[in-house]
Design an enzyme around this catalytic site. Structure first.
Site, PDB file in Angstrom:
ATOM      1  CB  THR A  42      -9.927   5.054  -1.477  1.00  0.00           C
ATOM      2  OG1 THR A  42      -9.433   5.431  -0.191  1.00  0.00           O
ATOM      3  CG2 THR A  42      -9.270   3.760  -1.912  1.00  0.00           C
ATOM      4  CE  LYS A 100      -1.981  10.756   2.742  1.00  0.00           C
ATOM      5  NZ  LYS A 100      -2.615   9.859   1.751  1.00  0.00           N
ATOM      6  CE  LYS A 109     -13.730   6.350   0.447  1.00  0.00           C
ATOM      7  NZ  LYS A 109     -12.888   6.435   1.652  1.00  0.00           N
ATOM      8  CE  LYS A 130      -5.942  14.018  -0.243  1.00  0.00           C
ATOM      9  NZ  LYS A 130      -6.119  12.767  -0.984  1.00  0.00           N
ATOM     10  NE  ARG A 131      -3.061   8.032   6.300  1.00  0.00           N
ATOM     11  CZ  ARG A 131      -1.904   7.472   5.976  1.00  0.00           C
ATOM     12  NH1 ARG A 131      -0.953   7.307   6.890  1.00  0.00           N
ATOM     13  NH2 ARG A 131      -1.671   7.061   4.756  1.00  0.00           N
ATOM     14  CG  HIS A 135      -2.014  -0.982   1.188  1.00  0.00           C
ATOM     15  ND1 HIS A 135      -3.245  -0.756   0.619  1.00  0.00           N
ATOM     16  CD2 HIS A 135      -2.043  -2.249   1.653  1.00  0.00           C
ATOM     17  CE1 HIS A 135      -3.981  -1.845   0.746  1.00  0.00           C
ATOM     18  NE2 HIS A 135      -3.283  -2.762   1.371  1.00  0.00           N
TER      19      HIS A 135
HETATM   20  C1  26V Z   1       2.404   2.500   8.274  1.00  0.00           C
HETATM   21  C2  26V Z   1       2.581   2.521   9.606  1.00  0.00           C
HETATM   22  C3  26V Z   1       3.934   2.689  10.099  1.00  0.00           C
HETATM   23  C4  26V Z   1       4.087   2.346  11.551  1.00  0.00           C
HETATM   24  C5  26V Z   1       2.969   2.909  12.377  1.00  0.00           C
HETATM   25  C6  26V Z   1       1.632   2.427  11.938  1.00  0.00           C
HETATM   26  C7  26V Z   1       1.492   2.387  10.466  1.00  0.00           C
HETATM   27  C8  26V Z   1       0.237   2.239   9.924  1.00  0.00           C
HETATM   28  C9  26V Z   1       0.065   2.218   8.553  1.00  0.00           C
HETATM   29  C10 26V Z   1       1.151   2.364   7.740  1.00  0.00           C
HETATM   30  C11 26V Z   1       1.043   2.301   6.263  1.00  0.00           C
HETATM   31  C12 26V Z   1      -0.006   3.090   5.748  1.00  0.00           C
HETATM   32  C13 26V Z   1      -0.140   2.774   4.313  1.00  0.00           C
HETATM   33  C14 26V Z   1      -1.403   3.317   3.755  1.00  0.00           C
HETATM   34  O1  26V Z   1      -2.310   3.684   4.462  1.00  0.00           O
HETATM   35  N1  26V Z   1      -1.450   3.369   2.455  1.00  0.00           N
HETATM   36  C15 26V Z   1      -2.602   3.878   1.749  1.00  0.00           C
HETATM   37  O2  26V Z   1      -3.361   2.762   1.322  1.00  0.00           O
HETATM   38  C16 26V Z   1      -4.520   3.149   0.624  1.00  0.00           C
HETATM   39  C17 26V Z   1      -5.315   1.908   0.318  1.00  0.00           C
HETATM   40  O3  26V Z   1      -4.612   1.104  -0.573  1.00  0.00           O
HETATM   41  C18 26V Z   1      -4.139   3.922  -0.630  1.00  0.00           C
HETATM   42  O4  26V Z   1      -5.314   4.351  -1.275  1.00  0.00           O
HETATM   43  C19 26V Z   1      -3.278   5.133  -0.274  1.00  0.00           C
HETATM   44  O5  26V Z   1      -2.822   5.754  -1.445  1.00  0.00           O
HETATM   45  C20 26V Z   1      -2.107   4.703   0.579  1.00  0.00           C
HETATM   46  O6  26V Z   1      -1.407   5.837   1.075  1.00  0.00           O
END
Ligand code: 26V
Length: 816
Positions: free
Chosen positions: A652, A550, A656, A544-545, A356
């Site tokens: 995503t 971003k 929406k 978004k986050r 992701h």
């Molecule tokens: C990384 C970490 C690092 C350690 C702390 C907790 C944590 C939690 C999540 C992540 C990775 C996040 C990756 C993510 O959210 N990617 C998003 O995934 C979406 C669904 O596929 C995509 O639409 C977004 O473009 C992408 O940023």
């Protein structure tokens, strides 16, 4: 589903009576909500039981979607919608003089995820049930979800999100399926009579994993799948043996472990931090899931593990659950005496991995010291996997030390979880076409060369039930009145709206709805934040986050440049615009938090300057979450999708917004590329560098943002405002942002995300949007075309592709 309204009404009144000892007319909204949930749940439970009866009796294959995050949003409205009971329920409540919306608002929105990855998991579950595909969502029952965001003096302040405080109305505790999960201790090899070794973990700490099941209701069918979230409990609340032996600390340790394990969701900033508790969380829910699956498998099929891949698929949502590869090996080899090679073939057939993000900071790598201390047996297994993989590279590809070091699962004192996932899976997928290409050609090139057949793309999608049916009921009704209701389960039906993009009557209805949604949002802001916004202005939304890639910063700097233009030329002919932001920043991500402060400082400046006659407004919407997205997205005219090309895996939110008739302002990144393909270049505002250009710039490494500063007076004007005291009484407050853009900060590249490099191109695209909006009819056409062309982006399409191409999963029809 046809329900008898009178029966339903009686049940509701009875439930209020039993639960609250009140007559319905005296019940509070909270009590009414509770009674309504009880009433609905009864209908859901019949289908839920039946679904699992059929799964068990047919021995159908099941997919387990393993994810650290499920951002489900509120349950009630979605359950009612998917049960197709909306009209009846609303009529009954109306007859009883109860405000349905008020009841919905009393439900705590469970934020068990950070953003896109968690919300995707929730959309997937909705599609799985709707498509009658047997599925479990498997995750963690965090006691605290993503923090509640408050804005105080322009700064983000985090408050704990105690989502369980008023009870857990949708979860069903299943203590009978509890399993033990072991941490730490040491491993003893015991020689068997046949010369083989058994590995026994000793002196470990353990917790009991207890599942809570949540119903996932399919749309207009009888399928109710399960979201299974694991909670931790201490084995012996007070370990008498340890206590009597004088080992008081071990007894307390286990209790503390259980308490902390599922306490809180880690907030993501795509910055991997190597936190011990996070690795514990990962192993905890993965081990619990796999143990339960294998127990059940053995009950149903004995120890014929050859057919495990015909019965179960495990989809790994990013690397977070990738320890599943090793845990499944442990269960098969250690606990069920399978030979390694056989277990390995089974494991690969069962597991599949989704990537992701290409943000290298997010890659999970665990230090050997930590990993082997916490999971001694799992570490041995990873070592064996690594050894065999390296041998394979050497034998088959003649790999030298450099190649091995690049690709090994264990190297430089660390375990690389992405590599473990790739080596142990039969499928590796990206989440948009561009993203998958970047994985194949850049990030995971070496692995693509070794395992080309494993790589595939699955462009993300969203569920139209929640994001149109539930979030935008007015538009949903107009569409159904116009082309019928098939779009609920086949979003490509929306193509039938194309001819209506030229139909005056339809255009009017479509835009009246947009207007109504905008007014409702304006009322909401007035009521909750005391801010007035003009429903006749363009609603330009970026939610978004918060992350530098971003580029919320690009958006707000552009707002400042418009402000400067209006100051110089108050008569400037621009369409009034409301810029709306919503974003949580990880609590420890200092730069992101400073950008939130900057947005609020610009808001203060712009919103309080009467000389610009209300032409610009900036709103930072507090505490962005699923239930707020449901209010914002239907009201949007413009959708900001402006990440640095190559960085946003898919996005995503972009889908929406499009579905709800907003026009995308976007870079050629992630799924934006595919949105452009669907709507055509006249119905989207594309700007900025391409992914190839970004990647080439990084490689060339000679970009100097001072050139842009010197050439572009808009940019110069805006940047100077960051450090001349216009925005805050402390002129140094935003110095870090200024420096990061021009000079690089703490060793990072200057303007790492090309905010300045894309600025002019962005401003031009914004001007095109401004011009187009002046032609109301033309804009409306574009908006309708966006809705009409969004069919591809249903998560139903995505899930069908996963089911057919990765899981080999077949629908199972549930009859009652
Ligand atoms: C990384 C970490 C690092 C350690 C702390 C907790 C944590 C939690 C999540 C992540 C990775 C996040 C990756 C993510 O959210 N990617 C998003 O995934 C979406 C669904 O596929 C995509 O639409 C977004 O473009 C992408 O940023």
């Amino acid at each position: 589903m046809k329900i008898d309204k009178e029966v339903f009404k009686t049940q509701l009144i009875e439930n209020v009576k039993t639960l609250s000892r009140k007559k319905i007319e005296n019940a509070t909204p909270e009590q009414l909500y509770e009674a309504l949930v009880f009433t609905i749940r009864d209908y859901v439970t019949d289908k839920w039981l039946r679904t699992h009866e059929v799964y068990d009796s047919t021995g159908a294959k099941v997919v387990c979607y393993l994810s650290m995050e499920f951002l489900m949003g509120r349950f009630l409205g979605n359950a009612i919608l998917n049960m197709t009971m909306t009209d009846e329920v609303q009529e009954v409540l109306k007859e009883l003089n109860i405000d349905y919306n008020q009841l919905e608002e009393t439900e705590h929105d469970p934020g068990l995820g950070n953003g896109g990855l968690g919300r995707l998991a929730a959309c997937f579950l909705d599609s799985l049930s709707t498509l009658e595909l047997p599925a479990y969502g498997c995750g963690i029952r965090y006691h605290y979800g993503i923090f509640e965001q408050k804005i105080e003096n322009g700064y983000q302040v985090e408050k704990p999100d105690n989502w369980l405080e008023n009870g857990d109305m949708w979860g069903v505790k299943r203590p009978e399926y509890s399993v033990e999960v072991k941490f730490g201790g040491n491993v003893r090899a015991v020689r068997q009579p046949d010369g083989q070794y058994n590995f026994v973990q000793e002196n470990y700490q353990s917790v009991i994993a207890v599942p809570y099941d949540y119903p996932v209701v399919g749309y207009n069918n009888n399928t109710v799948n399960t979201l299974r979230l694991w909670d931790a409990e201490a084995k012996n609340k007070f370990d008498l043996k340890s206590f009597n032996e004088g080992n008081y600390s071990k007894a307390v340790e286990e209790e503390n472990l259980a308490k902390t394990l599922t306490e809180v969701l880690y907030p993501a900033d795509e910055h991997y931090a190597g936190k011990e508790l996070r690795l514990r969380q990962q192993y905890f829910f993965v081990s619990a899931t796999l143990q339960r699956v294998i127990n059940k498998f053995k009950d149903m099929y004995g120890d014929n593990f050859d057919i495990l891949p015909d019965k179960y698929a495990f989809q790994l949502n990013d690397t977070h659950p990738s320890i599943a590869v090793a845990e499944l090996m442990r269960i098969l080899v250690d606990e069920n005496s399978l030979p390694w090679d056989k277990a390995w073939e089974i494991t690969k057939k069962c597991c599949a991995y989704t990537n992701h993000t290409i943000m290298s900071e997010a890659l999970e790598k665990w230090p050997i010291e930590l990993f082997s201390r916490l999971l001694p047996r799992i570490y041995m297994i990873v070592e064996e996997i690594n050894k065999r993989f390296c041998e394979y590279l050497i034998n088959k590809y003649n790999a030298g030390p450099e190649k091995i070091r690049k690709m090994a699962v264990i190297a430089d004192g660390q375990i690389r979880m992405a590599f473990l996932a790739i080596v142990g899976s039969h499928s590796v997928n990206g989440v948009a076409a561009l993203h998958t290409e970047i994985l194949k050609n850049q990030e995971l090139k070496d692995f693509y060369e070794v395992f080309p057949e494993r790589f595939n793309n699955k462009t993300n999608g969203i569920t139209q039930r929640r994001w149109l049916g539930h979030a935008n009921p007015r538009l949903a009704k107009l569409i159904t009145d116009t082309i019928g209701d098939k779009w609920y389960t086949d979003l490509t039906e929306l193509k039938k709206l194309m001819p209506y993009a030229k139909d005056k009557d339809f255009i009017k209805k479509f835009m009246d709805i947009k207007q109504k949604n905008k007014e409702e949002l304006s009322d909401y802001f007035k009521a909750t934040m005391g801010i007035e916004i003009d429903p006749n202005s363009i609603y330009d939304i970026q939610v978004k986050r918060l992350h530098e890639y971003k580029r919320q910063l690009l958006n707000i700097l552009h707002v400042l440049s418009l402000y400067n233009k209006l100051k110089v030329n108050p008569g400037l002919d621009i369409t009034p615009r409301t810029f709306i932001f919503g974003a949580k920043s990880a609590a420890g991500y200092r730069r992101a938090k400073l950008i939130i402060k900057l947005i609020n400082s610009v808001a203060d400046l712009v919103n309080n300057d009467e000389s610009i006659e209300g032409k610009l407004k900036v709103v930072f919407a507090e505490n962005y979450r699923v239930s707020l997205a449901e209010k914002l997205i239907p009201a949007a005219d413009i959708s900001e999708q402006i990440s640095t090309a190559s960085k946003e895996a898919s996005g995503t939110g972009n889908m929406k917004f499009m579905l709800n008739g907003a026009l995308t302002m976007g870079t050629l990144d992630g799924a934006n590329v595919e949105i452009l393909e669907e709507v055509g270049k006249d119905n989207i505002f594309i700007f900025g560098m391409t992914a190839d250009e970004v990647i080439a710039e990084y490689a060339a490494n000679n970009y100097n943002p001072w050139d842009i500063y010197n050439m572009n007076s808009d940019v110069r004007g805006v940047l100077n405002m960051l450090i001349n005291g216009t925005l805050d009484e402390n002129p140094e407050l935003f110095r870090e942002i200024y420096d990061s853009l021009l000079n690089g900060y703490n060793g990072s590249r200057p303007d790492e995300y090309f905010v300045l490099k894309d600025f002019a191109s962005y401003a031009q695209a914004q001007e095109r949007a401004d011009k187009l909006y002046k032609d109301k009819e033309k804009w409306a056409q574009c908006a309708i075309i966006n809705t009409a062309c969004s069919g591809k982006f249903s998560s139903d399409r995505t899930i069908k592709e996963y089911a057919e191409e990765i899981w080999n999963l077949k629908p199972v029809h549930i009859d009652m």
